[in-house]
Scaffold this motif. Structure first.
Motif, PDB file in Angstrom:
ATOM      1  N   GLU A 275       3.305 -15.065   1.749  1.00  0.00           N
ATOM      2  CA  GLU A 275       4.235 -13.945   1.938  1.00  0.00           C
ATOM      3  C   GLU A 275       3.484 -12.628   1.763  1.00  0.00           C
ATOM      4  O   GLU A 275       2.875 -12.389   0.722  1.00  0.00           O
ATOM      5  CB  GLU A 275       5.348 -14.001   0.880  1.00  0.00           C
ATOM      6  N   PRO A 276       3.508 -11.753   2.770  1.00  0.00           N
ATOM      7  CA  PRO A 276       2.920 -10.424   2.583  1.00  0.00           C
ATOM      8  C   PRO A 276       3.706  -9.679   1.502  1.00  0.00           C
ATOM      9  O   PRO A 276       4.932  -9.823   1.411  1.00  0.00           O
ATOM     10  CB  PRO A 276       3.101  -9.745   3.943  1.00  0.00           C
ATOM     11  N   TRP A 277       3.009  -8.894   0.685  1.00  0.00           N
ATOM     12  CA  TRP A 277       3.656  -8.220  -0.433  1.00  0.00           C
ATOM     13  C   TRP A 277       3.033  -6.843  -0.598  1.00  0.00           C
ATOM     14  O   TRP A 277       1.819  -6.720  -0.766  1.00  0.00           O
ATOM     15  CB  TRP A 277       3.433  -9.040  -1.702  1.00  0.00           C
ATOM     16  N   LEU A 278       3.836  -5.815  -0.576  1.00  0.00           N
ATOM     17  CA  LEU A 278       3.371  -4.459  -0.866  1.00  0.00           C
ATOM     18  C   LEU A 278       3.542  -4.246  -2.365  1.00  0.00           C
ATOM     19  O   LEU A 278       4.666  -4.260  -2.878  1.00  0.00           O
ATOM     20  CB  LEU A 278       4.177  -3.427  -0.072  1.00  0.00           C
ATOM     21  N   ALA A 279       2.429  -4.072  -3.055  1.00  0.00           N
ATOM     22  CA  ALA A 279       2.464  -3.994  -4.513  1.00  0.00           C
ATOM     23  C   ALA A 279       3.281  -2.807  -4.997  1.00  0.00           C
ATOM     24  O   ALA A 279       3.155  -1.697  -4.487  1.00  0.00           O
ATOM     25  CB  ALA A 279       1.042  -3.911  -5.073  1.00  0.00           C
ATOM     26  N   GLU A 280       4.103  -3.093  -5.995  1.00  0.00           N
ATOM     27  CA  GLU A 280       4.825  -2.034  -6.690  1.00  0.00           C
ATOM     28  C   GLU A 280       3.974  -1.494  -7.831  1.00  0.00           C
ATOM     29  O   GLU A 280       4.229  -0.428  -8.360  1.00  0.00           O
ATOM     30  CB  GLU A 280       6.151  -2.578  -7.218  1.00  0.00           C
TER      31      GLU A 280
ATOM     32  N   GLU B  84       1.505  -6.185 -10.584  1.00  0.00           N
ATOM     33  CA  GLU B  84       1.411  -7.599 -10.227  1.00  0.00           C
ATOM     34  C   GLU B  84       0.021  -8.105 -10.616  1.00  0.00           C
ATOM     35  O   GLU B  84      -0.980  -7.471 -10.308  1.00  0.00           O
ATOM     36  CB  GLU B  84       1.619  -7.804  -8.719  1.00  0.00           C
TER      37      GLU B  84
ATOM     38  N   GLN C 216      -1.976  -3.973  -0.546  1.00  0.00           N
ATOM     39  CA  GLN C 216      -1.485  -5.069   0.286  1.00  0.00           C
ATOM     40  C   GLN C 216      -1.893  -6.390  -0.360  1.00  0.00           C
ATOM     41  O   GLN C 216      -3.092  -6.656  -0.524  1.00  0.00           O
ATOM     42  CB  GLN C 216      -2.070  -4.984   1.691  1.00  0.00           C
TER      43      GLN C 216
ATOM     44  N   LEU D 192      -0.943 -10.829  -0.955  1.00  0.00           N
ATOM     45  CA  LEU D 192      -0.319 -12.051  -0.470  1.00  0.00           C
ATOM     46  C   LEU D 192       0.230 -12.784  -1.681  1.00  0.00           C
ATOM     47  O   LEU D 192      -0.426 -12.849  -2.720  1.00  0.00           O
ATOM     48  CB  LEU D 192      -1.330 -12.953   0.239  1.00  0.00           C
ATOM     49  N   LEU D 193       1.417 -13.346  -1.540  1.00  0.00           N
ATOM     50  CA  LEU D 193       2.013 -14.211  -2.548  1.00  0.00           C
ATOM     51  C   LEU D 193       2.005 -15.606  -1.948  1.00  0.00           C
ATOM     52  O   LEU D 193       2.545 -15.825  -0.858  1.00  0.00           O
ATOM     53  CB  LEU D 193       3.443 -13.766  -2.865  1.00  0.00           C
TER      54      LEU D 193
ATOM     55  N   PHE E 269      -0.564 -14.017  -6.803  1.00  0.00           N
ATOM     56  CA  PHE E 269      -0.847 -12.862  -5.945  1.00  0.00           C
ATOM     57  C   PHE E 269      -2.353 -12.747  -5.758  1.00  0.00           C
ATOM     58  O   PHE E 269      -3.123 -12.972  -6.697  1.00  0.00           O
ATOM     59  CB  PHE E 269      -0.367 -11.553  -6.591  1.00  0.00           C
TER      60      PHE E 269
END
Length: 151
Positions: A28-33, A36, A50, A52-53, A73
């Motif tokens: 899953e692509p994930w834009l870090a808040e 993480e 940017q 990945l999970l 992550f």
């Protein structure tokens, strides 16, 4: 003395190249808040990175009843990796489970939680048991794999 290991480069390259994780699922692509725990470089993500999970297999022996998969992550693109081979500086003070394993991949009784204040002493105590061949650090709240420690 011990060495801390991030997720190996071969696994990361495979996930990025094939678009499949240890379970055969797409990462899953994930834009870090921000915050993480990134397992390729053993630090917390900065906002906007940017990631990945994906499902990761820490590679215990295949016949171990303790073998499991878990979400992690990593950076979506290759990074420089960990800054050092010791305990991740940014993760000091973070409570963790230190799960010890013997050569069969079975959990050793020296497994414990620690509050993060002196991880080197905790790890040295666990690794003093000659049967222990590795220790996996895991997140207390989610149980996720963080990194592996070996002698």
């Amino acid at each position: 003395m011990f060495t801390v290991h991030a997720i190996d480069a071969e696994t990361l390259e495979s996930v990025r190249r094939t678009g499949r994780d240890a379970s055969g699922n797409a990462p899953e692509p994930w834009l870090a808040e921000g915050g993480e725990p990134v397992r390729c470089c053993l630090r917390d993500a900065e906002p906007g990175e940017q990631l990945l999970l994906f499902g990761f297999d820490p590679k215990l022996p295949p016949d171990s009843p303790y073998r499991e998969l878990g979400a992690v992550f990593a950076h979506a693109e290759p990074c420089a990796g960990p800054a050092a081979t010791g305990y991740p500086e940014g993760w000091r003070g973070r409570p963790q489970v230190l799960r010890a394993y013997d050569a069969r991949g079975w959990i050793h009784p020296s497994t414990r939680t620690h509050d993060g204040t002196n991880p080197e002493a905790e790890l040295a105590d666990i690794l003093a048991h000659p049967e222990v061949v590795r220790v996996d650090s895991r997140n207390i709240a989610y149980g996720c794999y963080m990194f592996t420690v070996t002698r």
